[in-house]
Design an enzyme around this catalytic site. Structure first.
Site, mmCIF file in Angstrom:
data_model
loop_
_atom_site.group_PDB
_atom_site.id
_atom_site.type_symbol
_atom_site.label_atom_id
_atom_site.label_comp_id
_atom_site.label_asym_id
_atom_site.label_seq_id
_atom_site.Cartn_x
_atom_site.Cartn_y
_atom_site.Cartn_z
ATOM 1 N N GLY A 47 0.969 -1.478 -0.038
ATOM 2 C CA GLY A 47 -0.037 -0.166 0.079
ATOM 3 C C GLY A 47 0.924 1.470 -0.032
ATOM 4 O O GLY A 47 1.972 1.422 -0.628
ATOM 5 N N SER A 48 0.369 2.379 0.733
ATOM 6 C CA SER A 48 0.778 3.665 0.630
ATOM 7 C C SER A 48 2.424 3.718 1.241
ATOM 8 O O SER A 48 3.107 4.805 0.895
ATOM 9 C CB SER A 48 -0.098 4.605 1.238
ATOM 10 O OG SER A 48 -1.208 4.762 0.895
ATOM 11 N N THR A 49 2.996 2.869 1.769
ATOM 12 C CA THR A 49 4.142 2.816 2.374
ATOM 13 C C THR A 49 5.292 2.789 1.226
ATOM 14 O O THR A 49 6.553 3.087 1.566
ATOM 15 C CB THR A 49 4.554 1.731 3.410
ATOM 16 O OG1 THR A 49 4.103 0.341 2.876
ATOM 17 C CG2 THR A 49 3.796 1.903 4.597
ATOM 18 N N MET A 50 4.767 2.410 -0.114
ATOM 19 C CA MET A 50 5.560 2.501 -1.357
ATOM 20 C C MET A 50 5.659 3.856 -1.863
ATOM 21 O O MET A 50 6.744 4.281 -2.634
ATOM 22 C CB MET A 50 5.147 1.547 -2.318
ATOM 23 C CG MET A 50 5.225 0.113 -1.747
ATOM 24 S SD MET A 50 7.090 -0.597 -1.735
ATOM 25 C CE MET A 50 7.542 -0.254 -3.256
#
Length: 582
Positions: A304-307
């Protein structure tokens, strides 16, 4: 009374003449018998000596194994995580146990009590009188073995062995692992370094009688070589605290499971690796696969958004954007390849800094469109995605990263915000070392490091510094990670909330909440990654569920490490934090 004389010669039997050949035959037969015995004795003693010696040894000579003391597993400060202690293993010759005698029955009852075994179960082991050997129970406490020896029951014997003790219990179970009853490693570091820990058993040749008692020693004794001690990078205090906070959070959010990874940002050493559910490695009855799984290393999922910080870092490094480049995310959604990608709000016009702070999917994909699939794939690969982690630990998963030539435009778009690829929590934590080490990604290790790691350059120091600033914004006022804030330490990090994929589709109402970041933000000392699987108590966003665990673990770990606070004021947390889009 007159004596009666007997004339023996008058007997027709005695009077008959015996043939000379008969007497000679008898003498010859006796002589031949002696010759045969002498020949047999000579054969046994001289010609066939080796064979008969071997047969005798098979029946009465035994090689006793002298067990080696398995090496200890220590944490980075020398505290014991696993050690071996003497144990008594009880065995029997069932046919020699006189369990029909009243006094023996009373002793067997006491034996069953000491073994914590039902008396019928003990009698069942002793029931078959044809057996000449049977294990009764292995690896009892040594003092219990001494009490059993004092009973002096004929046919009941014991052997000295070693058993493992795990002082940290379930907190460090997935790191340390455990051994089986034969003292061979089965999980964790016990398995990864089994050969070094096990050492080499010694041996002793002896002659035993039929009751198994040693009569005499034969030949030289080979002493055992004890196993080597292993010192891990784990800090047992950090490990316990991380596990405790993880366990409480999983319970509070009624989640299925969770994991925490804490890395030293300078050396790549794993300071803590905790999972929940867990188990006690010293008492492993009725274990399930859910308890045994080292989720931080073996489970892979879409991050998810941690990338997004990695996507932005790529574009900054290639010169496709600057930190203040304007990205128009209006109207909060974007259609590509027949799919609609959307944000939780219409953020309108954002800078690249704002894309990370607000966690805009539309902003991330528009930045990704300025790069080629090959350029993105190269950076993902350099950071370790799609590859098995080079770490001395069994079962570490490689995750999934499709070859760039097969990417469709929609796949490139979704990968910019963490969908379309999979990774473990450990891989995510390790990839963030690129931001804490001036653009160098460093290897992670479970062993205490003796020198500086050799990193691989991916980004420039300027790019790494700019992304750290964005992470600081994301965890501050107006960002998605405000609840990860700590008292006294500046932090930066990125939350993530990903729909959970079950089979080939996404399950309704099932999410994974992430938070990955570092502290202090200007000169990071630690990287912490948190994952909570299927929170079901209302909230499921990464900033809300995983963020607080991150904050508490960061604050406690830095204090334990003696890191001076770099903030003199309390963190500013806004009541209504921004949530990242799915």
């Amino acid at each position: 009374m007159s004596s009666r004389s007997v004339n023996y010669t008058s007997s027709p039997l005695l009077a008959s003449k015996t043939p000379v050949w008969r007497s000679k035959f008898i003498v010859a037969a006796v002589a031949l018998g002696f010759v045969g015995l002498a020949a047999r004795a000579a054969y046994v003693q001289v010609v066939g000596n080796e064979f008969f010696q071997r047969q005798g040894e098979v029946r009465f000579a035994r090689t006793l194994e002298l067990p080696a003391n398995r090496g200890r597993i220590l944490d980075r400060n020398g505290l014991i995580l696993a050690s071996s202690v003497p144990a008594a293993s009880i065995w029997a010759i069932p046919e020699d146990v006189e369990n029909d005698k009243p006094e023996v029955k009373a002793k067997l009852k006491e034996l069953a009590r000491l073994l914590e075994m039902p008396l019928p179960a003990l009698n069942a082991k002793l029931a078959d009188e044809d057996k000449t050997f049977v294990w009764i129970k292995r690896q009892l406490d040594w003092d219990v073995g001494q009490k059993i020896a004092a009973l002096n029951i004929k046919g009941i014997y014991q052997r000295k062995e070693y058993k493992r003790q795990y002082p940290e219990g379930e907190a460090a179970a997935h790191v340390v692992g455990f051994t089986n009853v034969e003292d061979h490693g089965q999980e964790g570091m016990e398995l990864a370094f089994d050969k070094d820990l096990a050492g080499k058993p010694g041996s002793r040749r002896v002659i035993k009688d039929r009751l198994g008692r040693v009569v005499e020693g034969v030949g030289a004794e080979v002493p055992p070589v004890d196993g080597k001690d292993m010192q891990l990078s784990i800090d047992s205090k950090v490990q316990f605290f991380a596990y405790q906070k993880l366990r409480d959070t999983v319970a509070a959010h009624k989640a299925k499971a969770g994991s925490v990874v804490v890395l030293d940002a300078h050396t790549g050493e794993v300071l803590a690796l905790a999972n929940y559910p867990s188990y006690d490695p010293g008492h492993r009855r009725n274990l399930t696969g859910e308890q045994l799984r080292n989720r931080a290393l073996t489970d892979v999922f879409e991050p998810g958004s941690t990338m997004k910080p990695i996507t932005i870092g790529m574009a900054l490094e290639l010169g496709r954007v600057r930190h203040d480049t304007v990205i128009d995310t209006t109207p909060g959604r974007f259609a590509i390849g027949g799919f609609n990608i959307s944000d939780t709000h219409n953020y309108g016009v954002l800078t690249v800094d704002g894309v990370i702070q607000k966690s805009s999917n539309v902003g991330a994909l528009k930045v990704a469109q300025r790069m080629s699939p090959q350029e993105m794939w190269n950076v993902h690969t350099a950071l370790g995605y799609g590859q098995k982690p080079q770490i001395a630990f069994p079962g570490a998963a490689s995750g999934r990263l499709r070859p760039w030539k097969n990417w469709k435009p929609v796949e490139q778009a979704t990968m910019s915000y963490g969908y379309g690829l999979s990774a473990s929590l450990f891989q995510m934590a390790r990839s963030y070392t690129v931001f804490s080490n001036d653009g160098m990604v460093i290897p992670a290790t479970m062993l205490k490091a003796s020198g500086s790691p050799v990193g691989t350059p991916v980004f420039s120091p300027k790019t790494a510094s700019q992304v750290r600033h964005m992470l600081w914004l994301a965890a501050g006022p107006g960002g998605t990670g405000q609840k990860a804030q700590t008292v006294g330490y500046s932090i930066g990090g990125k939350s993530g909330t990903a729909r959970k994929q079950v089979g080939k589709s996404y399950a309704a109402g099932k999410y994974r909440a992430w938070f990955t970041g570092m502290a202090p933000i200007d000169k990071p000392r630690i990287i912490v990654a948190v994952m909570i699987d299927e929170p079901s108590a209302g909230s499921y966003y990464g900033g809300t569920v995983a963020g607080p665990v991150f904050g508490e673990v960061v604050q406690q770990t830095l204090r334990m490490m003696g890191v001076a606070p770099d903030m003199a004021v309390k963190p500013q947390i806004v009541a209504n934090a921004v949530e990242e889009p799915l």
